[in-house]
Scaffold this active site. Sequence first.
Site, PDB file in Angstrom:
ATOM      1  N   LYS A  38       9.067 -16.767 -11.015  1.00  0.00           N
ATOM      2  CA  LYS A  38       8.217 -15.699 -11.532  1.00  0.00           C
ATOM      3  C   LYS A  38       7.017 -16.284 -12.284  1.00  0.00           C
ATOM      4  O   LYS A  38       7.180 -17.162 -13.135  1.00  0.00           O
ATOM      5  CB  LYS A  38       9.066 -14.834 -12.484  1.00  0.00           C
ATOM      6  CG  LYS A  38       8.328 -13.644 -13.011  1.00  0.00           C
ATOM      7  CD  LYS A  38       9.194 -12.840 -13.966  1.00  0.00           C
ATOM      8  CE  LYS A  38       8.324 -11.843 -14.694  1.00  0.00           C
ATOM      9  NZ  LYS A  38       8.977 -11.278 -15.856  1.00  0.00           N
ATOM     10  N   ASP A  68      -3.977  -6.448   4.767  1.00  0.00           N
ATOM     11  CA  ASP A  68      -4.982  -7.328   5.379  1.00  0.00           C
ATOM     12  C   ASP A  68      -4.854  -8.769   4.899  1.00  0.00           C
ATOM     13  O   ASP A  68      -5.155  -9.701   5.628  1.00  0.00           O
ATOM     14  CB  ASP A  68      -6.386  -6.801   5.063  1.00  0.00           C
ATOM     15  CG  ASP A  68      -6.685  -5.530   5.841  1.00  0.00           C
ATOM     16  OD1 ASP A  68      -6.102  -5.371   6.938  1.00  0.00           O
ATOM     17  OD2 ASP A  68      -7.467  -4.689   5.363  1.00  0.00           O
ATOM     18  N   PHE A  77      -4.413   2.896  14.994  1.00  0.00           N
ATOM     19  CA  PHE A  77      -4.784   3.951  14.048  1.00  0.00           C
ATOM     20  C   PHE A  77      -5.938   3.451  13.186  1.00  0.00           C
ATOM     21  O   PHE A  77      -6.026   2.265  12.891  1.00  0.00           O
ATOM     22  CB  PHE A  77      -3.605   4.299  13.132  1.00  0.00           C
ATOM     23  CG  PHE A  77      -2.703   5.346  13.719  1.00  0.00           C
ATOM     24  CD1 PHE A  77      -1.899   5.052  14.803  1.00  0.00           C
ATOM     25  CD2 PHE A  77      -2.664   6.633  13.185  1.00  0.00           C
ATOM     26  CE1 PHE A  77      -1.071   6.015  15.354  1.00  0.00           C
ATOM     27  CE2 PHE A  77      -1.834   7.596  13.723  1.00  0.00           C
ATOM     28  CZ  PHE A  77      -1.037   7.292  14.805  1.00  0.00           C
ATOM     29  N   LYS A 111     -10.567  -4.496  18.753  1.00  0.00           N
ATOM     30  CA  LYS A 111      -9.144  -4.820  18.903  1.00  0.00           C
ATOM     31  C   LYS A 111      -8.664  -4.637  20.344  1.00  0.00           C
ATOM     32  O   LYS A 111      -7.465  -4.713  20.603  1.00  0.00           O
ATOM     33  CB  LYS A 111      -8.319  -3.941  17.954  1.00  0.00           C
ATOM     34  CG  LYS A 111      -8.674  -4.150  16.478  1.00  0.00           C
ATOM     35  CD  LYS A 111      -7.774  -3.325  15.574  1.00  0.00           C
ATOM     36  CE  LYS A 111      -8.289  -3.397  14.142  1.00  0.00           C
ATOM     37  NZ  LYS A 111      -7.233  -3.553  13.156  1.00  0.00           N
ATOM     38  N   ASN A 166       0.847  -1.200   0.000  1.00  0.00           N
ATOM     39  CA  ASN A 166       0.000   0.000   0.000  1.00  0.00           C
ATOM     40  C   ASN A 166       0.882   1.249   0.000  1.00  0.00           C
ATOM     41  O   ASN A 166       2.098   1.147   0.013  1.00  0.00           O
ATOM     42  CB  ASN A 166      -0.959  -0.025   1.202  1.00  0.00           C
ATOM     43  CG  ASN A 166      -0.200  -0.159   2.495  1.00  0.00           C
ATOM     44  OD1 ASN A 166       0.586   0.703   2.864  1.00  0.00           O
ATOM     45  ND2 ASN A 166      -0.402  -1.288   3.199  1.00  0.00           N
ATOM     46  N   PRO A 202      -2.577 -11.940  10.201  1.00  0.00           N
ATOM     47  CA  PRO A 202      -2.932 -11.751  11.619  1.00  0.00           C
ATOM     48  C   PRO A 202      -3.102 -10.257  11.903  1.00  0.00           C
ATOM     49  O   PRO A 202      -2.442  -9.431  11.268  1.00  0.00           O
ATOM     50  CB  PRO A 202      -1.719 -12.290  12.370  1.00  0.00           C
ATOM     51  CG  PRO A 202      -0.600 -12.249  11.386  1.00  0.00           C
ATOM     52  CD  PRO A 202      -1.210 -12.432  10.025  1.00  0.00           C
ATOM     53  N   ASP A 203      -3.983  -9.913  12.838  1.00  0.00           N
ATOM     54  CA  ASP A 203      -4.124  -8.513  13.231  1.00  0.00           C
ATOM     55  C   ASP A 203      -3.146  -8.259  14.378  1.00  0.00           C
ATOM     56  O   ASP A 203      -3.334  -8.742  15.497  1.00  0.00           O
ATOM     57  CB  ASP A 203      -5.565  -8.196  13.645  1.00  0.00           C
ATOM     58  CG  ASP A 203      -5.774  -6.696  13.712  1.00  0.00           C
ATOM     59  OD1 ASP A 203      -4.981  -6.021  14.400  1.00  0.00           O
ATOM     60  OD2 ASP A 203      -6.710  -6.204  13.062  1.00  0.00           O
ATOM     61  N   ILE A 204      -2.110  -7.503  14.086  1.00  0.00           N
ATOM     62  CA  ILE A 204      -0.995  -7.347  15.027  1.00  0.00           C
ATOM     63  C   ILE A 204      -1.415  -6.564  16.275  1.00  0.00           C
ATOM     64  O   ILE A 204      -1.196  -6.995  17.407  1.00  0.00           O
ATOM     65  CB  ILE A 204       0.194  -6.663  14.314  1.00  0.00           C
ATOM     66  CG1 ILE A 204       0.642  -7.553  13.155  1.00  0.00           C
ATOM     67  CG2 ILE A 204       1.338  -6.402  15.285  1.00  0.00           C
ATOM     68  CD1 ILE A 204       1.561  -6.889  12.162  1.00  0.00           C
ATOM     69  N   LYS A 263     -13.439  -0.341  15.834  1.00  0.00           N
ATOM     70  CA  LYS A 263     -12.098  -0.972  15.892  1.00  0.00           C
ATOM     71  C   LYS A 263     -11.511  -0.919  17.297  1.00  0.00           C
ATOM     72  O   LYS A 263     -10.873  -1.865  17.741  1.00  0.00           O
ATOM     73  CB  LYS A 263     -11.140  -0.242  14.942  1.00  0.00           C
ATOM     74  CG  LYS A 263     -11.213  -0.802  13.554  1.00  0.00           C
ATOM     75  CD  LYS A 263     -10.316  -0.061  12.605  1.00  0.00           C
ATOM     76  CE  LYS A 263     -10.833  -0.318  11.203  1.00  0.00           C
ATOM     77  NZ  LYS A 263     -10.203   0.512  10.195  1.00  0.00           N
TER      78      LYS A 263
HETATM   79  O1  C5P Z   1      -8.421  -2.900  10.683  1.00  0.00           O
HETATM   80  P1  C5P Z   1      -7.539  -1.809  10.208  1.00  0.00           P
HETATM   81  O2  C5P Z   1      -6.426  -2.252   9.302  1.00  0.00           O
HETATM   82  O3  C5P Z   1      -8.241  -0.633   9.650  1.00  0.00           O
HETATM   83  O4  C5P Z   1      -6.900  -1.286  11.597  1.00  0.00           O
HETATM   84  C1  C5P Z   1      -5.909  -0.325  11.641  1.00  0.00           C
HETATM   85  C2  C5P Z   1      -5.106  -0.480  12.902  1.00  0.00           C
HETATM   86  O5  C5P Z   1      -4.800  -1.847  13.141  1.00  0.00           O
HETATM   87  C3  C5P Z   1      -3.743   0.194  12.779  1.00  0.00           C
HETATM   88  O6  C5P Z   1      -3.351   0.555  14.076  1.00  0.00           O
HETATM   89  C4  C5P Z   1      -2.869  -0.904  12.216  1.00  0.00           C
HETATM   90  O7  C5P Z   1      -1.497  -0.682  12.490  1.00  0.00           O
HETATM   91  C5  C5P Z   1      -3.408  -2.120  12.926  1.00  0.00           C
HETATM   92  N1  C5P Z   1      -3.335  -3.370  12.171  1.00  0.00           N
HETATM   93  C6  C5P Z   1      -2.512  -4.364  12.607  1.00  0.00           C
HETATM   94  N2  C5P Z   1      -2.490  -5.566  11.957  1.00  0.00           N
HETATM   95  C7  C5P Z   1      -3.277  -5.776  10.887  1.00  0.00           C
HETATM   96  C8  C5P Z   1      -4.125  -4.774  10.434  1.00  0.00           C
HETATM   97  C9  C5P Z   1      -4.131  -3.571  11.090  1.00  0.00           C
HETATM   98  O8  C5P Z   1      -1.769  -4.172  13.568  1.00  0.00           O
HETATM   99  N3  C5P Z   1      -3.238  -6.925  10.277  1.00  0.00           N
END
Ligand code: C5P
Length: 439
Positions: free
Chosen positions: A323, A313, A360, A378, A244, A341-343, A374
């Site tokens: 390739k 995501d 954020f 989270k 991104n 994974p959502d960190i 969120k």
């Molecule tokens: O769900 P979204 O991506 O909009 O959430 C944004 C927040 O979650 C940010 O703080 C981003 O750094 C964190 N994030 C994360 N791991 C992910 C997706 C988002 O830590 N896989």
Amino acid sequence: MSEQLKNRKIILGVTGGIAAYKACTLCRLLVKNGASVFVIMTPSATKLINKTTFEALSGHRVFVDIFDRTEDISHISLANEADLFVIAPATANTISKIVNGAADNMLTAAVLAAICPIAVAPAMNNNMYNNVATQENLNTLNKRGVYILTPNYGNLACGSVGTGRMKEPEEIFDDICSILAHRLTSKSETEGLPNYQGKLPSPVKPLELSQTKLLPKAYGVGFKVLITAGPTVEPIDPVRYISNYSSGKMGYMLAQTAQALGAEVTLVSGPVNLDCPKGVRKIDVKTAIQMLSAVEDYAQRSDIVIGCAAVADYRAQNVASCKLKKEDDQDSLCLNLVKNPDIIATVGKLEHNRPFTVGFAAETENGVNYAIEKLHKKHLDLIVLNDVSKPDIGFNADDNEITVFDKDGQIAHFGKQSKAIIAQYLMELIFKTCKKSKD
Ligand code: C5P
């Protein structure tokens, strides 16, 4: 009694804002803690508070009229001898006069003659505060080495709610102690320093942070802060990837600011084009999985974790080892993606040694609702919303505009300004809120 204040000479400048009444408490606190306080009021401040009040509190004559001299005290001698010059409240009008070097009253003349550190505590209506003129004036002062004691968000005298409320006297008192403890203010270090030689018109060391206002370093002392920044890069094959537009600027600014405020900072960064801020430990990662692993290593040893990274995501389910070739008979290509994974949520849900967790929300529509959703989903302590649909703020831009929420709703809004300034507001808010949550 505070050691930093014993035998210090402090000039307290009071301008004509409603918050002038709070300067009485500040004056009292300073005197009680051993400082000699000399009050200079602007003529409009005397319409709000009688100078006799400050004379009683400080035990010294109060200065208003520039022509009003005693034998050996003038604006020059006052300014020459002070250890610190603090202006609280500082109106937009006085701030703009200081920027331009005006000397039309005792206070502005004394500022112009001062060779000691100067701190200003702005106090005004939120629109006046957010006005680009005021912001640019504050930026200019900051670049010259003036401490800006950021106003609080809250109810304002005019009836609005926003940023512009002068810091409480106790907060300003703490800032003054930090400034005196951390800056070169002893006579031998400042004596003889010219206050303008065609370069840095500051009597103190050149700023380490370019473009930022200075805050007393003590805000971050004792904190271990972990920050994720930049994009993640998810490979498809050896030459292609999903990513991104995140530049990493905001996360790097936060890391630089937290370090400058005295914290121990670790930055887990995706690939970006930025230098690691001085004094910050950086761990380079590419993918979300690598970022998670680095964060898991440090999170429980940190007091604060800030998820500023734009983590992809999804990632390719299978990364091709060679390739991928374009086939003549294939008009479309289906790429199987799996969720990353959502960190920050992993950190928010930690059961042991859970750090204060800040996320954020970069949104293009319906931002407030998504941000609050969120925050809860989270398990965050704070969420910072920025609108990335506007081209002049957010991703890759140098400016930002943010709103901060905790579980009870909005706690701050910072109008459009440089990411450096936003980082300072935000880090101060994060340190303060984290401290409060532990009390
Ligand atoms: O769900 P979204 O991506 O909009 O959430 C944004 C927040 O979650 C940010 O703080 C981003 O750094 C964190 N994030 C994360 N791991 C992910 C997706 C988002 O830590 N896989």
